[in-house]
Write a protein that holds these residues in place. Structure first.
Motif, mmCIF file in Angstrom:
data_model
loop_
_atom_site.group_PDB
_atom_site.id
_atom_site.type_symbol
_atom_site.label_atom_id
_atom_site.label_comp_id
_atom_site.label_asym_id
_atom_site.label_seq_id
_atom_site.Cartn_x
_atom_site.Cartn_y
_atom_site.Cartn_z
ATOM 1 N N ASP A 128 0.863 -1.182 0.000
ATOM 2 C CA ASP A 128 0.000 0.000 0.000
ATOM 3 C C ASP A 128 0.901 1.234 0.000
ATOM 4 O O ASP A 128 1.524 1.558 1.022
ATOM 5 C CB ASP A 128 -0.887 0.006 1.242
ATOM 6 C CG ASP A 128 -1.861 1.186 1.243
ATOM 7 O OD1 ASP A 128 -1.749 2.055 0.341
ATOM 8 O OD2 ASP A 128 -2.716 1.251 2.148
ATOM 9 N N PRO A 129 0.991 1.934 -1.130
ATOM 10 C CA PRO A 129 1.903 3.091 -1.206
ATOM 11 C C PRO A 129 1.593 4.159 -0.174
ATOM 12 O O PRO A 129 2.494 4.881 0.264
ATOM 13 C CB PRO A 129 1.687 3.625 -2.631
ATOM 14 C CG PRO A 129 1.062 2.501 -3.380
ATOM 15 C CD PRO A 129 0.272 1.719 -2.389
ATOM 16 N N ASP A 130 0.342 4.274 0.223
ATOM 17 C CA ASP A 130 -0.047 5.349 1.139
ATOM 18 C C ASP A 130 0.324 5.064 2.586
ATOM 19 O O ASP A 130 0.403 5.976 3.399
ATOM 20 C CB ASP A 130 -1.555 5.606 1.040
ATOM 21 C CG ASP A 130 -1.965 6.066 -0.355
ATOM 22 O OD1 ASP A 130 -1.158 6.785 -0.985
ATOM 23 O OD2 ASP A 130 -3.061 5.697 -0.805
ATOM 24 N N SER A 131 0.514 3.792 2.917
ATOM 25 C CA SER A 131 0.787 3.467 4.320
ATOM 26 C C SER A 131 2.169 2.840 4.524
ATOM 27 O O SER A 131 2.477 2.369 5.611
ATOM 28 C CB SER A 131 -0.282 2.501 4.847
ATOM 29 O OG SER A 131 -0.259 1.281 4.104
ATOM 30 N N ILE A 167 11.995 0.290 -4.164
ATOM 31 C CA ILE A 167 12.163 0.420 -5.618
ATOM 32 C C ILE A 167 11.088 1.251 -6.295
ATOM 33 O O ILE A 167 11.162 1.512 -7.495
ATOM 34 C CB ILE A 167 12.193 -0.972 -6.293
ATOM 35 C CG1 ILE A 167 10.820 -1.654 -6.173
ATOM 36 C CG2 ILE A 167 13.303 -1.829 -5.718
ATOM 37 C CD1 ILE A 167 10.698 -2.945 -6.968
ATOM 38 N N ARG A 168 10.091 1.725 -5.577
ATOM 39 C CA ARG A 168 8.914 2.329 -6.228
ATOM 40 C C ARG A 168 9.214 3.631 -6.948
ATOM 41 O O ARG A 168 8.416 4.085 -7.767
ATOM 42 C CB ARG A 168 7.793 2.538 -5.213
ATOM 43 C CG ARG A 168 8.164 3.445 -4.058
ATOM 44 C CD ARG A 168 6.982 3.635 -3.125
ATOM 45 N NE ARG A 168 7.373 4.322 -1.900
ATOM 46 C CZ ARG A 168 6.513 4.890 -1.084
ATOM 47 N NH1 ARG A 168 5.223 4.874 -1.370
ATOM 48 N NH2 ARG A 168 6.928 5.483 0.014
ATOM 49 N N PHE A 221 6.705 -9.451 -10.380
ATOM 50 C CA PHE A 221 5.604 -9.136 -9.466
ATOM 51 C C PHE A 221 6.012 -8.075 -8.446
ATOM 52 O O PHE A 221 5.165 -7.334 -7.940
ATOM 53 C CB PHE A 221 5.133 -10.414 -8.791
ATOM 54 C CG PHE A 221 4.701 -11.466 -9.779
ATOM 55 C CD1 PHE A 221 3.585 -11.274 -10.570
ATOM 56 C CD2 PHE A 221 5.442 -12.618 -9.961
ATOM 57 C CE1 PHE A 221 3.200 -12.219 -11.508
ATOM 58 C CE2 PHE A 221 5.069 -13.577 -10.894
ATOM 59 C CZ PHE A 221 3.940 -13.378 -11.674
ATOM 60 N N GLU A 222 7.301 -8.017 -8.134
ATOM 61 C CA GLU A 222 7.775 -6.932 -7.270
ATOM 62 C C GLU A 222 7.637 -5.592 -7.991
ATOM 63 O O GLU A 222 7.254 -4.590 -7.375
ATOM 64 C CB GLU A 222 9.221 -7.212 -6.856
ATOM 65 C CG GLU A 222 9.313 -8.365 -5.869
ATOM 66 C CD GLU A 222 10.709 -8.936 -5.726
ATOM 67 O OE1 GLU A 222 10.966 -9.593 -4.693
ATOM 68 O OE2 GLU A 222 11.535 -8.753 -6.644
ATOM 69 N N TYR A 223 7.925 -5.577 -9.278
ATOM 70 C CA TYR A 223 7.681 -4.373 -10.063
ATOM 71 C C TYR A 223 6.186 -4.024 -10.043
ATOM 72 O O TYR A 223 5.806 -2.854 -9.947
ATOM 73 C CB TYR A 223 8.130 -4.559 -11.508
ATOM 74 C CG TYR A 223 9.617 -4.759 -11.711
ATOM 75 C CD1 TYR A 223 10.552 -4.129 -10.895
ATOM 76 C CD2 TYR A 223 10.085 -5.567 -12.742
ATOM 77 C CE1 TYR A 223 11.914 -4.312 -11.092
ATOM 78 C CE2 TYR A 223 11.449 -5.755 -12.949
ATOM 79 C CZ TYR A 223 12.362 -5.130 -12.121
ATOM 80 O OH TYR A 223 13.695 -5.313 -12.320
ATOM 81 N N ALA A 224 5.347 -5.055 -10.132
ATOM 82 C CA ALA A 224 3.903 -4.818 -10.150
ATOM 83 C C ALA A 224 3.433 -4.189 -8.843
ATOM 84 O O ALA A 224 2.645 -3.232 -8.844
ATOM 85 C CB ALA A 224 3.160 -6.119 -10.418
ATOM 86 N N GLN A 225 3.891 -4.715 -7.708
ATOM 87 C CA GLN A 225 3.485 -4.152 -6.422
ATOM 88 C C GLN A 225 3.993 -2.723 -6.253
ATOM 89 O O GLN A 225 3.331 -1.882 -5.635
ATOM 90 C CB GLN A 225 3.993 -5.036 -5.277
ATOM 91 C CG GLN A 225 3.219 -6.320 -5.094
ATOM 92 C CD GLN A 225 1.763 -6.090 -4.727
ATOM 93 O OE1 GLN A 225 1.425 -5.167 -3.989
ATOM 94 N NE2 GLN A 225 0.878 -6.924 -5.267
ATOM 95 N N ALA A 226 5.163 -2.429 -6.826
ATOM 96 C CA ALA A 226 5.724 -1.075 -6.745
ATOM 97 C C ALA A 226 5.132 -0.144 -7.795
ATOM 98 O O ALA A 226 5.466 1.048 -7.821
ATOM 99 C CB ALA A 226 7.238 -1.133 -6.894
ATOM 100 N N ARG A 227 4.276 -0.695 -8.676
ATOM 101 C CA ARG A 227 3.657 0.069 -9.769
ATOM 102 C C ARG A 227 4.728 0.643 -10.708
ATOM 103 O O ARG A 227 4.626 1.787 -11.178
ATOM 104 C CB ARG A 227 2.787 1.201 -9.248
ATOM 105 C CG ARG A 227 1.406 0.816 -8.722
ATOM 106 C CD ARG A 227 1.434 -0.037 -7.500
ATOM 107 N NE ARG A 227 0.117 -0.122 -6.855
ATOM 108 C CZ ARG A 227 -0.140 -0.873 -5.782
ATOM 109 N NH1 ARG A 227 0.817 -1.603 -5.230
ATOM 110 N NH2 ARG A 227 -1.346 -0.893 -5.258
#
Length: 532
Positions: A306-309, A408-409, A434-440
């Motif tokens: 969750d980028p916001d938290s 990495i985001r 998938f790590e790229y995916a979670q980091a958008r």
């Protein structure tokens, strides 16, 4: 009595892995997730030192034991070396001791006889040979005999070095295959015997309900533990978590690979269920071993982010940052390409370095690529120096798996230039995707079959031909032209939610519960496994 029978837990799980645990994100996530789901989890790995240790991983318990000794597997090579060097001593240490002692006797003998030496005789490597000419006959004869044997010992030792793809190894494996020798893996890959020595008693002492074998190396330990527990009246089930398609492993040559395949074939029938990391690997396993049940898929994906938290909870990199862009000392407008994982030639990093020469404004961060005795990394950086891009390549060390996505985001493009050819490259869905995916983070990936199909289907990046620096530069440029269009895919298409560990790992709960209840048949191969 199992933990599940005593109450307070779904059951006792022994998880086995052949590494020190701390950098294996899939294993750590599995152990923590199962423990949080009320399984009593003990994760067995290897201690980095010679002493055992133990620590907590969330609610899971980690027990690390010293690695067992690997038995000698180069039997034919050693036998041939003995035939070629019949006078050799049993070891190089013994030869060195014998030779040193005889040199001392030659010195003593030459001094006692008192025959004169020329001044020049004191120079050069053959001093002891000249002294032997002046020593008593029997002393000189024993010295020359000892020297001959020591030389043969050193020659024999050099010729028995590990050559997994040597002619003798290939000849031995081919002969054993033709003769139908059972378990010929012992002659080319006997590390599982070392795992057994190190772990078997620890697993038996736990009396687990489920033995979760992570990757192929501990598979024999898991199966043998299950069978011994059955002799003691305790029912246990084995879940084999195949991290890759063993027949597609590259790097050691056909003799070593044949041993791996024979080893997996010898024990895969003992697994009650099989789990693997992608549809492609599941297809290969099902076909190769004629499995009665297709392996279940648990993708190696990161925890939901969750980028916001996001908070780093006090963690910082060695550079004092929690963000890769800041760690590289770059501002927000500098294009930052990102690669994560080991630095090896088959990963295609040469292509990434070459592409930087075509992208004069871009920088590249190689995360988790440092550490250990990496022989390829200096070669890679020499290439970067020659191209004049070394100042735009940033090497960053390992980042804990639960901090990695947040770290990495800030990258602009996640790159994976994996080379084509090996089967495992073609069927892989790498964790970094998938790590790229979670980091958008949008991606640019090579055209390895499964990975390219995934990106093409979801539209979260661009595909380029493997080993093509111009193609990689073009793919990166296309992403950088409209990065938000690619980023929106992660939210609008639900990729970030679907490809999270929380969504995937519930499969473990289902499998373990079914095995505890005895509801689901195993995945044993048919009577005659297919030949690979």
């Amino acid at each position: 009595m199992s933990t599940s029978e005593r109450g307070g837990s779904r059951g006792t799980v022994a998880m086995l892995v052949d590494n020190p645990v701390v950098r294996d994100s899939r294993v750590q996530k599995a152990a923590q997730f199962l423990a949080d789901g009320d399984w009593d989890v003990t994760l067995f790995g290897y201690a980095p030192e010679d002493e055992p240790d133990e620590f907590a991983l969330g609610r899971a318990r980690v027990v690390r034991v010293p690695s067992g000794q690997m038995p000698d597997v180069l039997r034919l090579r050693r036998a041939v070396a003995h035939v070629r060097n019949p006078l050799s001593y049993g070891s190089r240490d013994k030869a060195a001791f014998k030779e040193t002692r005889m040199r001392a006797k030659v010195v003593d003998g030459a001094v006692r006889r008192g025959r004169p030496l020329e001044g020049g005789d004191l120079d050069g490597k053959d001093l002891y040979d000249r002294l032997a000419d002046r020593a008593p006959f029997w002393t000189a004869a024993r010295y020359r005999w000892t020297v001959k044997r020591a030389r043969q010992t050193r020659r024999r030792s050099r010729s028995t070095g590990v050559k997994w793809n040597g002619r003798l190894e290939k000849a031995a494996v081919n002969a054993m295959r033709r003769l139908g020798v059972r378990e010929y893996w012992r002659h080319s890959y006997s590390m599982p015997l070392a795992h057994e020595e190190a772990m078997l008693q620890e697993v038996l002492r736990l009396r687990p309900d489920v033995i979760h074998c992570q990757d192929f190396a501990p598979l024999r330990v898991a199966v043998r533990a299950k069978e011994i527990l059955a002799l003691a009246g305790h029912r246990a089930a084995v879940v084999y978590d195949a991290h890759e398609f063993v027949a597609g492993v590259s790097g050691h040559g056909p003799a070593w690979n044949a041993g791996l395949v024979d080893y997996e074939r010898s024990y895969i029938a003992g697994a009650d269920r099989i789990v693997t990391v992608s549809e492609g690997v599941a297809d290969e396993l099902a076909e190769s071993y004629r499995l009665s049940r297709r392996p279940d898929i648990v993708l190696n994906v990161p925890l939901r982010f969750d980028p916001d938290s996001f908070t780093a909870d006090g963690w910082v990199s060695p550079g004092g940052n929690t963000d890769v862009r800041a760690d590289c000392g770059l501002g927000p407008d500098t294009p930052l390409l990102l690669y994560m994982g080991g630095a090896t030639e088959p990963r295609g990093l040469n292509t990434l370095i070459d592409a930087l020469d075509l992208l004069p404004e871009a920088h590249a961060a190689l995360v988790c690529a440092t550490g250990g005795r990496n022989r390829f990394l200096p070669v890679l950086m020499d290439r970067a120096e020659r191209l004049g891009v070394a100042d735009r390549v940033h090497l960053k060390p390992y980042v804990p798996f639960d901090k990695l996505v947040g770290y990495i985001r800030s990258a602009d493009v996640g790159v994976h230039p994996l080379r084509r050819g090996p089967v495992n490259h073609e069927v892989a869905l790498p964790t970094k995707l998938f790590e790229y995916a979670q980091a958008r983070v949008p991606v640019a990936v090579s055209d390895c079959r499964t990975m390219a199909a995934f990106v093409s289907e979801h539209g979260n990046g661009e595909v380029f031909p493997a080993d093509d620096a111009q193609g990689l530069a073009a793919a990166v440029s296309e992403v950088l032209a409209d990065p938000e269009a690619y980023r929106r895919v992660y939210e609008d298409g639900g990729l970030a939610e679907t490809y999270s560990w929380e969504a995937q790992a519930g499969i473990y709960h289902e499998i373990f519960t079914d095995l505890m209840d005895g509801r689901v048949p195993g995945t044993a191969p048919e009577q005659q496994a297919a030949s690979l």
